[in-house]
Enzyme design. Structure first.
Site, mmCIF file in Angstrom:
data_model
loop_
_atom_site.group_PDB
_atom_site.id
_atom_site.type_symbol
_atom_site.label_atom_id
_atom_site.label_comp_id
_atom_site.label_asym_id
_atom_site.label_seq_id
_atom_site.Cartn_x
_atom_site.Cartn_y
_atom_site.Cartn_z
ATOM 1 N N CYS A 1 8.163 -31.726 12.205
ATOM 2 C CA CYS A 1 9.143 -32.057 11.164
ATOM 3 C C CYS A 1 9.237 -30.994 10.078
ATOM 4 O O CYS A 1 10.326 -30.716 9.574
ATOM 5 C CB CYS A 1 8.854 -33.430 10.563
ATOM 6 S SG CYS A 1 7.191 -33.631 9.888
ATOM 7 N N HIS B 1 4.915 -36.586 6.865
ATOM 8 C CA HIS B 1 6.276 -36.473 7.388
ATOM 9 C C HIS B 1 7.066 -35.613 6.409
ATOM 10 O O HIS B 1 6.730 -35.545 5.218
ATOM 11 C CB HIS B 1 6.916 -37.852 7.531
ATOM 12 C CG HIS B 1 8.196 -37.845 8.293
ATOM 13 N ND1 HIS B 1 8.362 -37.168 9.477
ATOM 14 C CD2 HIS B 1 9.406 -38.426 8.031
ATOM 15 C CE1 HIS B 1 9.595 -37.336 9.918
ATOM 16 N NE2 HIS B 1 10.254 -38.093 9.061
ATOM 17 N N ASP C 1 16.790 -37.134 8.121
ATOM 18 C CA ASP C 1 15.491 -37.315 8.776
ATOM 19 C C ASP C 1 15.723 -37.230 10.280
ATOM 20 O O ASP C 1 16.304 -38.133 10.876
ATOM 21 C CB ASP C 1 14.892 -38.669 8.377
ATOM 22 C CG ASP C 1 13.524 -38.918 8.974
ATOM 23 O OD1 ASP C 1 13.100 -38.159 9.878
ATOM 24 O OD2 ASP C 1 12.864 -39.880 8.548
#
EC number: 3.5.1.122
Length: 185
Positions: free
Chosen positions: A14, A62, A78
Site C-alpha cells: 500500500c 495501512h 484506498d
C-alpha cells in the site's frame, strides 16, 4: 484523478501504491496527503478491506491517499477497500474505521495517523521491501515490478509507521484529530 484501474497497483504494498499514485498526479499535488495508519502494537482493525472476506481485518499498518479541497471537502482513495474509489471522507470513516465495532476493542487497538503532504511523501519514503521478506529471503507476497523506492535512506517505512517518532512536515493525529482535520468545514 486517475481511476483505480489506471493507477499502478501491487497487492500488499500500500505504501508504494500510494507513492506511485501521487507520482502520477504530479504536479497537481497541493490538495493530496499520504496517510499512514498504525498504532503502538502494530495491529489496526479496519473494515471493508479486500484482503479478507470477514467484515474486519487486522493490519500492522495501512496507507491511503486523501485529497482535501479548498471548500473543506475530502475524498479518500484506498486501493484495498471495497468502498468506492474517491469516496467522501465521512463515508469512508464510518465504514472503514467503524467506530461502533471499535467499541469492542481495547484502547491499545486505537489507530493513529501520520498525515504527510504528497510532495513531502514523494521525497521522504524509502522502502527496500525488507518488511515483506520471509526468514529465508523469499517474499511473503509478490513484489511490485517497478524499482525500489529509495530516497534519503535505504528504508524508513517502519520508522514512518512508528507514531512516536517525529518527522519534519508530518503530523501525527489520533482518531478525533483526523476526523476534525478532514471533515467538511
Amino acid at each position: 484523478m486517475l481511476s483505480a484501474e489506471e493507477a499502478p497497483y501491487q497487492s500488499c504494498y500500500c505504501e508504494e501504491n500510494v507513492y506511485k499514485l501521487l507520482e502520477k498526479l504530479k504536479p497537481n499535488l497541493d490538495d493530496f496527503f499520504a496517510v499512514l495508519i498504525s498504532n503502538d502494537i502494530k495491529m489496526i482493525p479496519l473494515w471493508k478491506q479486500k484482503a479478507e472476506r470477514d467484515p474486519d481485518v487486522l493490519w500492522d499498518y495501512h496507507v491511503i491517499t486523501i485529497s482535501k479541497n479548498s471548500d473543506g471537502s475530502a475524498k479518500v482513495y484506498d486501493f484495498d477497500s471495497w468502498i468506492d474509489w474517491g469516496v467522501d471522507f465521512q463515508t469512508y470513516w464510518n465504514q472503514t474505521m467503524n467506530e461502533d465495532e471499535m467499541k469492542q476493542f481495547r484502547e491499545k487497538y486505537r489507530r493513529k495517523f501520520r498525515i504527510i503532504p504528497a510532495r513531502i511523501y514523494l521525497s521522504l519514503l524509502s522502502s527496500d521491501r525488507s518488511h515483506m521478506l520471509n526468514p529465508d529471503g523469499t517474499y511473503m507476497k509478490p513484489p511490485p515490478e517497478w524499482p525500489l523506492i529509495q530516497n534519503s535512506t535505504n528504508s524508513n517505512l517502519m520508522n514512518l509507521i512508528d507514531m512516536k517518532l517525529e518527522f519534519p512536515e508530518t503530523m501525527v493525529m489520533d482518531e478525533t484529530e483526523i476526523r476534525r482535520f478532514f471533515s467538511d468545514a
